[in-house]
Design a protein around this motif. Structure first.
Motif, mmCIF file in Angstrom:
data_model
loop_
_atom_site.group_PDB
_atom_site.id
_atom_site.type_symbol
_atom_site.label_atom_id
_atom_site.label_comp_id
_atom_site.label_asym_id
_atom_site.label_seq_id
_atom_site.Cartn_x
_atom_site.Cartn_y
_atom_site.Cartn_z
ATOM 1 N N PRO A 165 -6.756 5.797 7.016
ATOM 2 C CA PRO A 165 -8.101 5.253 6.828
ATOM 3 C C PRO A 165 -8.147 3.730 6.930
ATOM 4 O O PRO A 165 -9.081 3.166 7.492
ATOM 5 N N GLN A 166 -7.104 3.071 6.414
ATOM 6 C CA GLN A 166 -7.106 1.610 6.493
ATOM 7 C C GLN A 166 -6.858 1.151 7.918
ATOM 8 O O GLN A 166 -7.385 0.140 8.369
ATOM 9 N N ALA B 164 2.861 1.446 -3.325
ATOM 10 C CA ALA B 164 2.085 1.908 -4.475
ATOM 11 C C ALA B 164 1.913 3.419 -4.410
ATOM 12 O O ALA B 164 2.020 4.113 -5.418
ATOM 13 N N ALA B 165 1.674 3.929 -3.195
ATOM 14 C CA ALA B 165 1.486 5.372 -3.053
ATOM 15 C C ALA B 165 2.786 6.114 -3.362
ATOM 16 O O ALA B 165 2.776 7.151 -4.025
ATOM 17 N N ARG B 166 3.910 5.546 -2.897
ATOM 18 C CA ARG B 166 5.193 6.188 -3.198
ATOM 19 C C ARG B 166 5.454 6.169 -4.696
ATOM 20 O O ARG B 166 5.926 7.150 -5.265
ATOM 21 N N GLN C 288 0.828 -1.207 0.000
ATOM 22 C CA GLN C 288 0.000 0.000 0.000
ATOM 23 C C GLN C 288 0.863 1.258 0.000
ATOM 24 O O GLN C 288 0.660 2.157 -0.808
ATOM 25 N N PHE D 184 -3.871 9.812 3.893
ATOM 26 C CA PHE D 184 -4.896 9.352 2.955
ATOM 27 C C PHE D 184 -4.839 7.862 2.663
ATOM 28 O O PHE D 184 -5.807 7.298 2.181
ATOM 29 N N VAL D 185 -3.713 7.225 2.917
ATOM 30 C CA VAL D 185 -3.617 5.801 2.593
ATOM 31 C C VAL D 185 -3.544 4.955 3.864
ATOM 32 O O VAL D 185 -4.307 4.010 4.039
ATOM 33 N N LEU E 167 3.385 6.407 -6.945
ATOM 34 C CA LEU E 167 2.570 7.440 -7.581
ATOM 35 C C LEU E 167 3.101 8.835 -7.272
ATOM 36 O O LEU E 167 2.541 9.825 -7.717
ATOM 37 N N GLY E 168 4.152 8.906 -6.456
ATOM 38 C CA GLY E 168 4.742 10.205 -6.141
ATOM 39 C C GLY E 168 4.057 10.933 -5.000
ATOM 40 O O GLY E 168 4.297 12.115 -4.785
ATOM 41 N N ILE E 169 3.187 10.244 -4.263
ATOM 42 C CA ILE E 169 2.495 10.894 -3.148
ATOM 43 C C ILE E 169 3.477 11.083 -1.987
ATOM 44 O O ILE E 169 4.269 10.191 -1.691
ATOM 45 N N GLY E 170 3.415 12.244 -1.337
ATOM 46 C CA GLY E 170 4.363 12.557 -0.266
ATOM 47 C C GLY E 170 4.109 11.760 1.001
ATOM 48 O O GLY E 170 3.036 11.201 1.195
ATOM 49 N N ASP F 182 1.087 12.830 3.107
ATOM 50 C CA ASP F 182 -0.168 12.467 2.448
ATOM 51 C C ASP F 182 -0.391 10.958 2.490
ATOM 52 O O ASP F 182 -1.527 10.498 2.602
ATOM 53 N N ARG G 103 -10.050 1.229 9.988
ATOM 54 C CA ARG G 103 -10.862 0.051 9.748
ATOM 55 C C ARG G 103 -10.370 -1.133 10.590
ATOM 56 O O ARG G 103 -11.151 -1.855 11.174
#
Ligand code: ATP
Ligand code: MG
Lengths: 219, 249, 219
Positions: C138-139, C120-122, C117, C134-135, C124-127, C130, C142
């Protein structure tokens, strides 16, 4: 007051802390086993009764339970010592939690275990005592060790019903001499010294019974 | 980006990587021209995943250089981040975000990284979902999709970032056989659009049809690199030969 | 002396009048414990000296009684000139204490999220920030909803400890009545029953909420 005097003072309360823990276990272990198994085996109204008893002990605030039984039992004609009341209340409270671990452990077992026992012609009692319970208790042993720590920590409450445990002694000492920093930090440390080895033991047991889970975590 | 077409998309020189004492990548050299399709294959544990994970910063390496276009990874933090963003990656296990809808999976990075307005991000995402042929699934959650559909969402999600290079790490090996084709078809479509692609895969049909070059790795080294027709007809290296034999039989 | 039901009933309004205080203490402590616990877990994950210290702090908290922590804060803080009042001290104490437990809950919740998880976010270049918000978060929510709900109920059941610091919550009120009337059993029993009802009600509500919030989105 010197550090040594403080520690000797707190140490004088250790006997009561240990006794309440031991007597508490005398209540907790049978309660957890019997009610956990009963909740596993019963259905319908019987299960409702079993669950209600467990929930009473487990869901009540233990500090209030202790006071209620300490002050209300004499009115019902039951004059128990503070030690007995404390051991009973703390023990049954932890026993309530333990019963849930016993039930969960039994429910988590593969159904095939019970069926294999039936297929061998074993009685229900034999299956329970020789096949299901041993596996469930081993699997849940880290939880039981955690609950033992909860019990030790809860014994600090008995200082509120006049038993001279470690917490009570610390309060006494700080009334003799206002020096709260060393006294109360020593008290914290004293509980840590008692509980932490138990916690480490619990982790060791967890690794022993579940090497696969550990290995998976290491990947 | 200041990329000119004569610069290769990827230039790997003398790349070495160790896990502790274990030498996973040994003197890897590879040049991937812009617009070309490379397939990397080789036995399990040969370092294929490790190599392509080095290309977008998911793994650190100890020696050598990786240059994406004009940017050498690690020289300058801002440029490295830019190069990484322009590199899309598709994983074997999809790695969709289970708590987000298909559409939000695609828009999350658009909204956070370039801070694109929601409307714009969503229409871009829908465009790429259309491209991978599942526009109608936009509002579902990943768990409600089949494996093939999830992998196509993962491809769309990567495409949303407008990558100049796409990396695939065994994108079809977690899929049931009947779903492999729908994913390969999407990848073939991408190749026809001129996307630079590096695919770790054992789908030899795909390699034959789409790849410009096949790279064979063994024990951390590139032991053979050839066009697909040459590679499949006469593999030079004995280990490549025996690898092909086990794949075919 | 006998248990006087009429007298017991007459204490109900007074004790129930303090339910607001009980709920306030519980709510503030739940929020505080969650926030501190999450912070502790992030520090622990980041490793280094800070991470090592936090790891020890969490182990320490879990091996010491909450009552002793409350005494420590209540007696030691004023010694250093920090006067917060009983209510604030109590809420800080419960927040700190239970943050050690919630940090463990957050740890388990994060560990259960596959590595892919964040990767995959890294990719996509997500900081980093974030990715956490956002990743991962939330998980994690749950995964932790159920154990977190259990600890919220535990915090509710720990609020009567603040009576020891003379905070006027329900148990404190019951003791006020007791010391005015010299009758302990009735007000304490009433407080115990109200607490039991409240704990059962809230744990039921939390379970319902979990199902409402997490049920429909398939995983
Ligand atoms: N984090 C790690 N720590 C130590 N060793 C690792 C780590 N990750 C991978 N390895 C080892 O590095 C080697 C190469 O791994 P890699 O995943 O790159 O292989 P691969 O070619 O992708 O294989 P597969 O076909 O099984 O995916 C393997 O031997 C693996 O055990
Ligand atoms: Mg691999």
């Amino acid at each position: 007051m010197s550090m040594l005097e403080i520690w000797l003072g707190i140490l004088q309360g250790f006997r009561v802390t240990a006794l309440v823990t031991l007597y508490g276990l005398v209540f907790a272990i049978p309660f957890g086993l019997i009610f956990g198994v009963a909740q596993y085996l019963t259905t319908g109204p019987a299960r409702f009764v079993v669950t209600s008893v467990i929930e009473f002990w487990r869901s009540s605030a233990v500090i209030i339970l202790l006071f209620v039984f300490y002050y209300a039992l004499p009115l019902a004609g039951l004059a128990l010592s503070a030690m007995t009341v404390s051991a009973m209340v703390l023990g049954l409270n932890i026993g309530g939690y333990a019963s849930q671990a016993v039930r969960a452990g039994l429910q988590a077992l593969d159904r095939g275990q019970k069926e294999a026992g039936h297929a061998l012609g074993l009685s229900r009692a034999t299956i329970l005592l020789r096949i299901e319970l041993p596996q469930a208790l081993v699997a849940m042993s880290p939880t039981f060790i955690n609950q033992l720590i909860q019990l030790v920590k809860a014994t600090s409450l008995v200082s509120l019903v006049t038993l001279t445990d470690m917490t009570f002694r610390a309060k006494e000492i700080s009334q003799i001499e206002y020096d709260p920093v060393p006294i109360y930090s020593s008290l914290l440390l004293a509980y840590f010294i008692v509980c932490y080895p138990v916690a480490l033991f619990g982790r060791w047991v967890e690794r022993r019974i579940n090497p696969a889970r550990e290995a998976r975590r290491a990947v | 980006m200041t990329q000119t077409d004569d610069k290769p998309a990827v230039q790997i020189t003398s790349l070495n990587k160790w896990y502790g004492a274990f030498h996973v990548l040994k003197e890897v050299n590879l040049t991937i021209p812009s617009g070309s399709r490379f397939v990397i294959c080789g036995p399990s544990g040969s370092g294929k995943s490790t190599l392509i994970r080095c290309l977008n910063g998911l793994e650190a390496y100890q020696q050598g250089t990786v240059t994406l276009g004009t940017i050498r990874l690690g020289d300058n933090a801002r440029e490295t981040a830019l190069a990484r963003r322009q590199t899309g990656m598709v994983f074997q296990s999809f790695n969709l975000f289970p708590h987000l809808t298909v559409l939000s999976n695609c828009t999350l990075a658009l909204r956070r990284v370039p801070s694109m307005p929601r409307k714009e991000a969503e229409s871009l995402a829908r465009h790429f979902l259309e491209k991978v042929r599942i526009p109608e699934q936009a509002d579902k959650y990943p768990a409600q999709l089949s494996g093939g559909q999830q992998q196509r969402v993962a491809i769309a999600r990567a495409l949303c970032m407008n990558p100049r290079l796409m990396l695939f790490d065994e994108p079809t090996s977690a899929l049931d056989p009947e779903m492999v084709k729908e994913v390969l078809d999407v990848m073939t479509g991408l190749a026809h659009d001129g996307m630079t692609m590096i695919c770790v895969t054992h789908e030899m049909g795909f390699a034959r049809e789409v790849a410009d070059q096949v790279v064979f790795m063994d024990q951390g080294s590139i032991v053979e690199q050839a066009s697909p027709s040459a590679f499949f007809a006469t593999p030079n290296h004995p280990r490549a030969r025996s690898f092909l034999n086990t794949l075919l039989h | 002396m006998q248990f006087d039901v009429a007298f017991a009933l007459s204490t109900v309004p007074t004790i129930l009048g303090a339910i607001g205080m009980t709920l306030l203490v519980a709510a503030v402590s739940c929020v505080g414990a969650s926030a501190i616990g999450f912070g502790l877990e992030l520090i622990r994950r980041s490793g280094g000296l800070g991470g090592l210290f936090v790891r020890f702090l969490i182990d320490f908290i879990r091996a010491t009684p909450v009552l002793v922590w409350l005494y420590c804060l209540y007696f030691i803080l004023p010694f250093y000139g920090i006067r917060l009042g009983a209510l604030a001290t109590g809420m800080i104490g419960l927040s700190l204490y239970y943050s050690g437990y919630l940090a463990e809950v957050f740890k388990a919740g994060i560990d259960a999220i596959p590595n892919g998880q964040a990767e995959a976010a890294r990719a996509l270049g997500i900081g980093r920030m974030d990715i956490t918000i956002f990743v991962i978060a939330p998980q994690m929510l749950r995964n932790i909803a159920a154990p977190m709900g259990n600890y919220f109920v535990s915090i509710l059941k720990a609020t009567p400890y603040l009576a020891v610091l003379a905070v006027p919550e329900m148990l404190g009120r019951a003791f006020d009545i007791a010391s005015e009337t010299y009758r302990y059993a009735e007000p304490l029993t009433v407080a115990g029953l109200i607490f039991l009802g409240l704990a059962l009600l809230i744990s039921h509500a939390i379970k319902r909420l979990e199902i409402r919030l997490l049920g429909p989105t398939a995983r």
